[in-house]
Design a protein around this motif. Structure first.
Motif, short mmCIF file in Angstrom:
data_model
loop_
_atom_site.label_atom_id
_atom_site.label_comp_id
_atom_site.label_asym_id
_atom_site.label_seq_id
_atom_site.Cartn_x
_atom_site.Cartn_y
_atom_site.Cartn_z
N GLY A 98 -57.15 -41.96 -14.09
CA GLY A 98 -57.30 -40.52 -13.84
C GLY A 98 -57.73 -39.82 -15.11
N SER A 99 -57.81 -38.49 -15.05
CA SER A 99 -58.42 -37.79 -16.17
C SER A 99 -57.61 -37.97 -17.46
CB SER A 99 -58.62 -36.31 -15.86
OG SER A 99 -57.38 -35.67 -15.69
N VAL A 102 -58.05 -41.64 -18.82
CA VAL A 102 -59.38 -41.93 -19.38
C VAL A 102 -59.46 -41.46 -20.82
CG1 VAL A 102 -61.72 -41.00 -19.28
CG2 VAL A 102 -60.76 -42.11 -17.30
N TRP A 103 -59.07 -40.21 -21.06
CA TRP A 103 -59.20 -39.70 -22.43
C TRP A 103 -58.19 -40.33 -23.36
CZ3 TRP A 103 -63.73 -38.03 -22.24
CH2 TRP A 103 -64.19 -37.33 -21.11
N ARG A 104 -57.04 -40.71 -22.82
CA ARG A 104 -56.06 -41.40 -23.65
C ARG A 104 -56.57 -42.77 -24.04
NH1 ARG A 104 -50.05 -40.90 -21.82
NH2 ARG A 104 -50.91 -41.71 -19.89
N ALA A 105 -57.29 -43.40 -23.12
CA ALA A 105 -57.83 -44.73 -23.43
C ALA A 105 -58.94 -44.64 -24.48
CB ALA A 105 -58.37 -45.38 -22.15
N ILE A 435 -56.14 -30.75 -6.27
CA ILE A 435 -54.78 -31.27 -6.28
C ILE A 435 -54.77 -32.69 -6.85
CG2 ILE A 435 -54.57 -32.27 -3.97
CD1 ILE A 435 -51.94 -30.87 -3.71
N GLU A 436 -55.87 -33.42 -6.65
CA GLU A 436 -56.00 -34.73 -7.27
C GLU A 436 -55.96 -34.59 -8.78
OE1 GLU A 436 -56.64 -37.74 -5.74
OE2 GLU A 436 -57.05 -38.91 -7.55
N GLY A 437 -56.67 -33.53 -9.27
CA GLY A 437 -56.71 -33.30 -10.71
C GLY A 437 -55.41 -32.80 -11.28
N VAL A 438 -54.44 -32.46 -10.42
CA VAL A 438 -53.13 -32.03 -10.91
C VAL A 438 -52.10 -33.14 -10.76
CG1 VAL A 438 -51.23 -30.45 -10.48
CG2 VAL A 438 -53.55 -29.60 -10.46
N ARG A 443 -48.51 -37.56 -12.99
CA ARG A 443 -47.88 -38.87 -12.91
C ARG A 443 -48.16 -39.69 -14.16
NH1 ARG A 443 -49.35 -42.24 -7.86
NH2 ARG A 443 -51.20 -42.39 -9.13
N ASP A 444 -49.42 -39.62 -14.64
CA ASP A 444 -49.77 -40.39 -15.85
C ASP A 444 -49.00 -39.92 -17.07
OD1 ASP A 444 -53.32 -40.88 -15.09
OD2 ASP A 444 -51.51 -41.93 -14.46
N LEU A 445 -48.66 -38.62 -17.09
CA LEU A 445 -47.93 -38.09 -18.25
C LEU A 445 -46.43 -38.25 -18.09
CD1 LEU A 445 -49.84 -34.75 -18.76
CD2 LEU A 445 -49.80 -36.67 -20.34
N ASN A 446 -46.01 -38.88 -17.01
CA ASN A 446 -44.59 -39.08 -16.73
C ASN A 446 -43.81 -37.80 -16.52
OD1 ASN A 446 -44.53 -41.87 -16.68
ND2 ASN A 446 -44.49 -41.95 -18.91
N VAL A 447 -44.50 -36.70 -16.22
CA VAL A 447 -43.78 -35.48 -15.84
C VAL A 447 -43.15 -35.71 -14.47
CG1 VAL A 447 -44.07 -33.06 -15.25
CG2 VAL A 447 -45.28 -34.00 -17.19
N LEU A 448 -43.93 -36.33 -13.59
CA LEU A 448 -43.36 -36.77 -12.32
C LEU A 448 -43.13 -38.27 -12.43
CD1 LEU A 448 -45.72 -34.90 -9.83
CD2 LEU A 448 -43.40 -34.28 -10.43
N PRO A 449 -41.97 -38.77 -12.04
CA PRO A 449 -41.70 -40.20 -12.21
C PRO A 449 -42.69 -41.07 -11.46
CG PRO A 449 -39.73 -39.01 -11.54
CD PRO A 449 -40.86 -38.06 -11.41
N LYS A 450 -43.04 -42.20 -12.08
CA LYS A 450 -44.05 -43.07 -11.47
C LYS A 450 -43.52 -43.76 -10.24
CE LYS A 450 -47.53 -43.99 -14.86
NZ LYS A 450 -47.41 -43.97 -16.27
#
Lengths: 623, 218
Positions: A98-99, A102-105, A435-438, A443-450
């Motif tokens: 996800g967005s 990608v930038w983290r990678a 909503i996909e972009g949110v 989830r990737d930032l672990n704000v919402l548990p995976k």
């Protein structure tokens, strides 16, 4: 060969080409997948084609020289839109994240770009769904004959209509008073408008169910939401062309005024429109592309999508202006009839003596014979050009101009239902990408548990968003929506787009990117793409950004209010913003834009602290 | 047509009552827009139509002021124009020198406006009594607002959809977790059996191992 900033450890963070081949063969990836290519294309088309194509592009076209506007629009579509589109498609498909991922990678210091995308998507999604709620309200109210905005309510003695409605029009009154109950300023929030709250609830629930299992449910919903608008536009085109005055509207829209091409504002508006039309920098396109098979031909997709978007904008503009031409002609004829009646009544002439054709000659004749009586009469100014150009942008187009035109068409409830269903589909399909972009970055930032299932993620996001959007259900809601529209969706998107291009071209490396595309689709991108990515598109975006910020900074911050007590009523009065609005604007526009450098700085601080700690620990160990 | 009107004017002036004049404080101006209302089916305005108008006004006055027998002669018309507009005043049937005041006339017209309009196939807008505001028809109010009904339908469908989706995913999960232990149970049984068979033939068997397996399958 090219300028590339040093980027150590990149190989460890991304899949290599061999890994990708292996994952493709074994289907070892646990990411969701598109059922077929058509779903992917329809989702992207739905995401890019939004309500803005109906109510922003036609206005820009008409106000910047009609047919001539197509020239800067199409040029910038090719030079700015297509390269950015291919960039997002290819990077998502290659890095398969996800967005934020990608930038983290690409570089952990660039995670700010992903976070900024998420914030912008969130802010835009909040006010966009409020627009959907208003559209839903009109849609719910279209199932009756006569339509509720066709008549004014009566006052107590039943001799006249309510004064506010009498002085403005029925559609204005219905939108500003009955639907929104707008207060006269953004500071006066009033209470909650409970019918808007219900519509907001409906809007968020619909989004929730469509996206409840991620793209496996939204991918099915797009079959309806992406295709239905085209069908409805076709129906309206046929209906519109048979209405009187439609060709006047079309002529007004497409008559080219080549001088407008010299005006820099035209090019700026065209560039900004292309940028926003493609929903670039929202993060949704990157996410959607990451669910594609590795060897999907993303270059073809980018070209197809650009062509579809361009053609749809022109198509929607044509349909819109047939209806606008019809309405303007109706109002013009009514205006002239009223003036004729005034003349007939004043001079007691028989009814048929003055018609629209001999109105001017008769007026001149009477003016020369009895000018004093003429002076005492109250004539309305009937200006066709003014009628064609008024209120044809944004919410004014859908809720005022179009609703007024619809009540004059025979069989109004049917047309009303069709029109608002079309707007609903356009809006909802854009919201899927939103909503996909949110949800995916959260989830990737672990704000919402995976570990949570997709249903829980969607449900929680929609519930929290619903509570926040109650801000827009207040009596001052429309002013907040306009504020968000102007500031949350403009500067931050341009800055993020700029950072994206710089990141891919100069930090990821244009050579590596070319190799990736060669691996994915079989051939290297041509010299056109490479020059666009490295030079042309970033420059265009930078120019637009700078000009936009400069013009905004110079303008005084004002907004339009619906104030029955003002002198300008029924026109909207222009009022300056209260001073605390500057803080809100900073939150909306400044925070997402500054997230990129701030995150990089914060990470630098943490990394240096850790290094210092390790060093001191080593020293202790050694000694 | 023109000479008819001229004749009417002369007649009117012959019967003229000096009290009937434009801007009289006792009467009203009437304006008819027959062609606007009826288009091709418009009738010609002549003395018969005027007679009908005076008769219907007398009818309205009779309705309003009960008991007083208004006649056509009590309605006096003047200043007729080609627009088809004219002024009228109403005299009392008991004493023709007395005029009925404006409020009564206005109230009478308001009361029977609908009947007067339909006598001429016109509407409030096309049969205009200048300075008498028509009573507007109230809008039809639905017992339940229709939008609430549509809202209910949509929310019901969406809510049902969400519940179905959630229930089906829970059921799917349960099936998955039930499927796994069942397979493992089968495996376990066969293994225990072979172990037991093996036990009979091989000698010492580490019972604790298989015991552990059975217990860990929680």
């Amino acid at each position: 060969m090219r300028l590339v900033l040093p980027n150590p450890g990149l190989e460890d963070r991304i899949f290599s080409h061999e890994d990708l081949e292996r994952m493709e063969k074994e289907e070892a990836e646990d990411r969701p997948k598109w059922d077929n290519k058509a779903q992917y294309i329809l989702t992207c088309v739905g995401f890019c084609i939004g309500i803005g194509n109906v109510w922003r592009f036609p206005y820009l076209c008409q106000s910047h020289g009609g047919g001539a506007f197509l020239i800067p629009y199409l040029i910038l579509l090719v030079l700015e839109g297509m390269p950015l589109l291919l960039l997002e498609f290819a990077i998502g498909q290659r890095l398969r994240k996800g967005s934020v991922g990608v930038w983290r990678a690409i570089n952990p210091y660039l995670t700010g770009v992903g976070i900024a995308s998420m914030l912008v998507s969130l802010l835009i999604g909040l006010y966009y769904n409020t627009l959907i709620a208003w559209i839903l309200w009109y849609f719910f109210n279209s199932f009756q004959d006569p339509l509720p905005w066709a008549q004014c309510p009566l006052n107590e003695n039943r001799t006249e209509f309510v004064s506010e409605c009498q002085r403005s029009t029925t559609v204005d009154y219905y939108f500003y008073r009955v639907t929104l109950n707008s207060s006269p300023s953004i500071a006066e929030s009033g209470g909650l408008q409970w019918q808007i709250v219900l519509c907001l609830l409906a809007a968020w629930t619909v989004i929730c169910i469509c996206y409840i299992r991620g793209i496996s449910t939204s991918g099915k919903a797009v079959y309806v939401t992406a295709i239905l608008p085209y069908i409805v536009l076709a129906i309206f085109l046929i209906r519109g062309l048979t209405l009187k005055g439609s060709l006047t509207g079309l002529k007004y829209l497409f008559t080219p005024d080549v001088d407008e091409l010299m005006n820099p504002q035209t090019w700026l508006d065209a560039g900004a429109q292309v940028f926003y039309a493609f929903s670039i920098a929202w993060g949704g396109l990157i996410s959607f592309s990451s669910y594609n098979p590795v060897h999907n031909n993303c270059m073809q997709d980018a070209v197809i999508l650009s062509i579809i978007t361009g053609l749809t904008s022109i198509y929607a503009a044509t349909v819109t202006y047939t209806i606008i031409g019809f309405r303007a002609t109706q109002k013009y004829e009514n205006c002239i009839s009223e003036n004729i009646m005034t003349l007939l009544n004043a001079f007691n002439l028989p009814e048929d003596s003055i018609t629209t054709s001999n109105y001017d000659t008769a007026l001149n004749h009477l003016n020369s014979s009895s000018p004093d009586i003429i002076l005492g009469l109250d004539f309305k100014t009937c200006d066709m050009q003014k009628l064609l150009s008024e209120g044809v942008e944004g919410t004014g187009l859908a809720f005022i101009v179009f609703t007024e035109a619809i009540i004059n068409m025979p069989g109004s409830p049917v047309w009303s239902v069709l029109f608002f269903i079309m707007l609903l589909c356009l809006g909802i399909s854009t919201l899927f990408g939103n909503i996909e972009g949110v949800v995916v970055p959260l989830r990737d930032l672990n704000v919402l548990p995976k570990k949570w299932p997709q249903e829980a993620l969607t449900g929680v996001t929609c519930a929290v968003a619903f509570v926040i959007t109650l801000l827009f259900a207040q009596h001052s809601g429309i002013y907040w929506v306009t504020l968000f529209d102007n500031f949350a969706g403009s500067v931050p998107l341009l800055t993020i787009g700029l950072f994206e291009m710089i990141a891919v071209a100069y930090i990821y490396g244009i050579d590596r990117f070319n190799e990736d595309i060669k691996f994915m689709i079989g051939h290297k991108p041509s010299i056109f793409w490479q020059i666009s990515w490295t030079f042309i598109s970033p420059v265009i975006i930078l120019v637009i950004l700078v000009f936009y910020v400069v013009t905004q900074a110079q303008k005084e911050l004002t907004y339009l209010v619906w104030d029955p007590d003002s002198d300008k009523f029924p026109s909207l009065a222009s009022v300056p913003y209260p001073s605390w609005i500057n803080a809100v604007i900073f939150l909306l526009a400044g925070v997402p834009s500054l997230t990129v450098p701030l995150y990089a700085l914060w990470r630098l601080v943490i990394v240096t602290c850790k290094k210092k700690k390790k060093k001191s620990e080593k020293i202790i160990q050694l000694s | 047509m023109l000479d008819k009107i001229l004749f009417l004017l002369c007649l009117a002036s012959a019967l003229a009552d000096e009290r009937c004049m434009p801007d009289t404080p006792h009467g009203f101006q009437v304006r008819l827009s027959i062609k606007t209302a009826l288009g091709d089916e418009a009738y010609v305005w002549n003395e018969n139509e005027m007679f009908l108008f005076r008769a219907s006004l007398a009818f309205a006055m009779r309705n309003h002021m009960n008991g007083q027998q208004f006649e056509v002669s009590n309605i006096i018309v003047c200043n007729e124009t080609m627009r088809v507009s004219f002024w009228f005043i109403v005299t009392s049937p008991l004493d023709t020198s007395q005029l009925i005041d404006q409020e009564n006339v206005e109230a009478a017209i308001r009361q029977s406006r609908n009947r007067i309009n339909s006598a001429f196939l016109l509407t409030d807008k096309t049969l205009e009594f200048v300075d008498i505001l028509p009573t507007l028809a109230t809008l039809y109010t639905h017992p339940t607002p229709p939008w609430l009904i549509v809202f209910g339908v949509v929310m019901g469908a969406v809510g049902a959809g969400i519940i179905i989706m959630l229930v089906s995913s829970v059921v799917q999960k349960k099936r998955k977790t039930n499927g796994k232990p069942q397979d493992k149970d089968d495996d376990e049984e066969t293994r225990v059996k072979t172990v037991e068979n093996g036990d009979a033939h091989d000698g010492v068997h580490n019972m604790s191992f298989s015991e552990d397996e059975r217990f860990t399958k929680m």
